[in-house]
Motif scaffolding. Structure first.
Motif, PDB file in Angstrom:
ATOM      1  N   ILE A 109      44.149  43.428  36.958  1.00  0.00           N
ATOM      2  CA  ILE A 109      43.334  42.280  37.357  1.00  0.00           C
ATOM      3  C   ILE A 109      41.886  42.691  37.594  1.00  0.00           C
ATOM      4  N   ALA A 131      44.664  40.933  44.829  1.00  0.00           N
ATOM      5  CA  ALA A 131      45.499  40.553  43.689  1.00  0.00           C
ATOM      6  C   ALA A 131      46.718  39.771  44.149  1.00  0.00           C
ATOM      7  N   LYS A 163      44.391  37.239  36.401  1.00  0.00           N
ATOM      8  CA  LYS A 163      43.188  38.000  36.048  1.00  0.00           C
ATOM      9  C   LYS A 163      42.032  37.057  35.705  1.00  0.00           C
ATOM     10  N   SER A 166      40.690  35.225  38.744  1.00  0.00           N
ATOM     11  CA  SER A 166      39.918  36.107  39.631  1.00  0.00           C
ATOM     12  C   SER A 166      38.457  36.225  39.217  1.00  0.00           C
TER      13      SER A 166
END
Length: 526
Positions: A109, A131, A163, A166
């Motif tokens: 990530i 995460a 991912k 984020s």
């Protein structure tokens, strides 16, 4: 059909203007005009090879247009790399997973964006905590400190989504994000998408699941052969409009069975078990049989053990798996995969990129890779008319859009790559064909080709076992339906006696012992 709007509006964050992309003389996208709107789900749909992924790779900075302009916030831009596009607020979830298997979920990530502690290096604990927060948004039931290679493909798909989330992007491109997700996980993803919409994020959503597009989309753009053939508000159209725009006509009934007689037992598995490293069983004492010419659909949600069962049958776990398998009444004693292929077993894996294809080889080489013995004499490879004829026949029968069989297999769209994997398996001349999620990443037209091929092969006497988490597929294609949950075979039922409610209920009952004669029955074939 609506005429493409060339004029950027106030809610338009990015605009493609007459964008064209040419590869080796082949036009992948031709004069595309596309406006992406803020706070909306911009749906992109089309057959495999229509140019969808190419168009998105241009927006994400992976490819550069051969002609045309990209306008971001009304100003012309040119992305030198994916990192350049990402720096401008554009993130993409690729159809083919783009993860490092030997790294943890958290490390994937935050790859290239590691959280550091000054000179002390990477703060792994902080990465895991953050995460885990992104995974919690997706209701993921695994931890961020796990290795990605230990996760099934559906959970890896959730890592890709986490991912992308984020990155806090302004434009988020999702290329087939639900292809390996369960129904519950799709619901969670859609909740997250609605939250992102409320924050003003422009979502680009590519999927072959037309019902999904109607459920989540706001604006729709249809591509066919690299050109935009339709644009509309999703509220104003239906699935028939989408299909007509995609393939020029209404979809045919791909599920119509070819009437044929089911023959004697072609395959039998007895007490197949695969222990989990963490305890319990990934495959828990599964016994089942299939007749020649029969299509057995194995339905189950993520983690049901379908893929692991197929792996056991193909000899992928020779030291861990137990149980016996039989082909045409004879026990298969070979424990290695190549030996089982020679005995008439073939597998089309769910993950075509890692397990089904050699990406540096050509389309032709991938097709013949598992059947080279057919084209050899005295141990030497013969590149003769017979091999070329077989390659052309496979391309024709599966409607693979391959302008040149000598091109690398990665030059094909995802759905056409899947067809190559299917063609490779069929060229081994199997008696029993295992198909793990065969329609993953395949559009409505390609599905029709693959499903018609399945029924045709069954009509010729091939025994087919296919796994799916798509209820409509398993109901439409199967002669019998087996339901797995938590590694166990819950029930086996004739299609004529099955209902959707029954199948869904059975898939949630994995904690119970498979009850009744259905789970154990070895079908008598006339």
């Amino acid at each position: 059909m609506s005429t493409p709007d060339r004029t950027p509006t106030d809610d338009c964050i990015l605009h493609l203007e007459d964008v064209t992309k040419v590869y080796s003389g082949i036009v992948a996208v031709r004069k595309a005009n596309l406006a992406l709107r803020r706070g909306a789900v911009n749906v992109l749909v089309g057959e495999n090879g229509a140019g969808k992924s190419t168009l998105m790779r241009i927006i994400a900075g992976v490819e550069k247009p051969s002609l045309g302009r990209i306008l971001l916030d009304g100003e012309e831009v040119s992305f030198s790399s994916p990192a350049d596009a990402q720096a401008r607020g554009i993130a993409m979830i690729f159809q083919e997973l783009n993860l490092f298997g030997n790294l943890s979920v958290a490390e994937n990530i935050f790859a290239t964006r590691e959280i550091t502690r000054d000179v002390r290096g990477i703060d792994h604990q902080a990465q895991v905590e953050k995460a885990n927060g992104f995974l919690a948004k997706l209701d993921a039931d695994f931890a961020a400190d796990q290795l990605v290679e230990d996760l099934p493909i559906g959970q890896q798909q959730l890592v890709e989504i986490a991912k992308a989330i984020s990155l806090d992007a302004r434009i988020l491109i999702m290329d087939e994000p639900t292809s390996a997700l369960s129904a519950a996980e799709v619901d969670t993803l859609f909740r997250v998408i609605n939250e992102l919409k409320a924050q003003g994020v422009a979502i680009v959503y590519i999927s072959h699941r037309l019902e999904e597009l109607l459920r989540i989309g706001d604006h729709i753009t249809v591509l066919r052969d690299g050109q935009i053939t339709g644009q509309a508000e999703v509220k104003d159209i239906d699935t028939q409009w989408i299909v007509r725009s995609m393939i020029g006509s209404d979809a045919k009934d791909f599920s119509k069975s070819v009437d044929h007689r089911i023959g004697a037992e072609a395959f039998r598995a007895e007490e197949i078990c695969l222990p989990r490293r963490t305890g319990g069983y990934a495959v828990d004492h599964v016994s089942i049989s299939v007749g020649a010419g029969e299509v057995l659909g194995i339905y189950g949600l993520m983690g049901a053990g379908r893929s692991e069962f197929f792996e056991c049958v193909m000899g992928c776990h020779p030291h861990a798996a137990t149980g016996r398998i039989f082909v045409a009444g004879e026990e298969v004693r070979e424990s290695d995969t190549s030996g089982r292929i020679r005995r008439g077993l073939a597998l089309i894996p769910e993950d075509r990129q890692r397990e089904g294809l050699v990406q540096v080889l050509s389309i032709a080489s991938n097709l013949t890779l598992a059947s080279l013995e057919r084209f050899t004499r005295f141990g030497f490879h013969i590149s003769g008319d017979r091999e070329q004829s077989s390659i052309k026949e496979a391309i024709r029968n599966l409607a693979i859009k391959a302008p040149n069989p000598d091109f690398e297999v990665t030059s094909l769209s995802g759905g056409n790559q899947q067809k190559v994997v299917i063609g490779k398996a069929l060229m081994t001349g199997p008696k029993v064909l295992l198909m793990d999620e065969p329609s993953r990443g395949i559009d409505v037209g390609a599905k029709a080709d693959v499903f018609r091929t399945m029924r045709k092969l069954a009509g010729e006497g091939l025994a087919i076992l296919f796994s799916t988490s798509d209820l409509e597929e398993v109901m439409a294609l199967s002669d019998r339906i087996a339901v797995m949950s938590n590694g166990r075979l819950v029930t086996v039922v004739d299609r004529s006696a099955a209902t959707e409610e029954m199948i869904v209920k059975a898939s949630a009952e994995g904690h119970k012992t498979a009850a009744g004669p259905a789970a154990d029955k070895t079908r008598e074939h006339a």
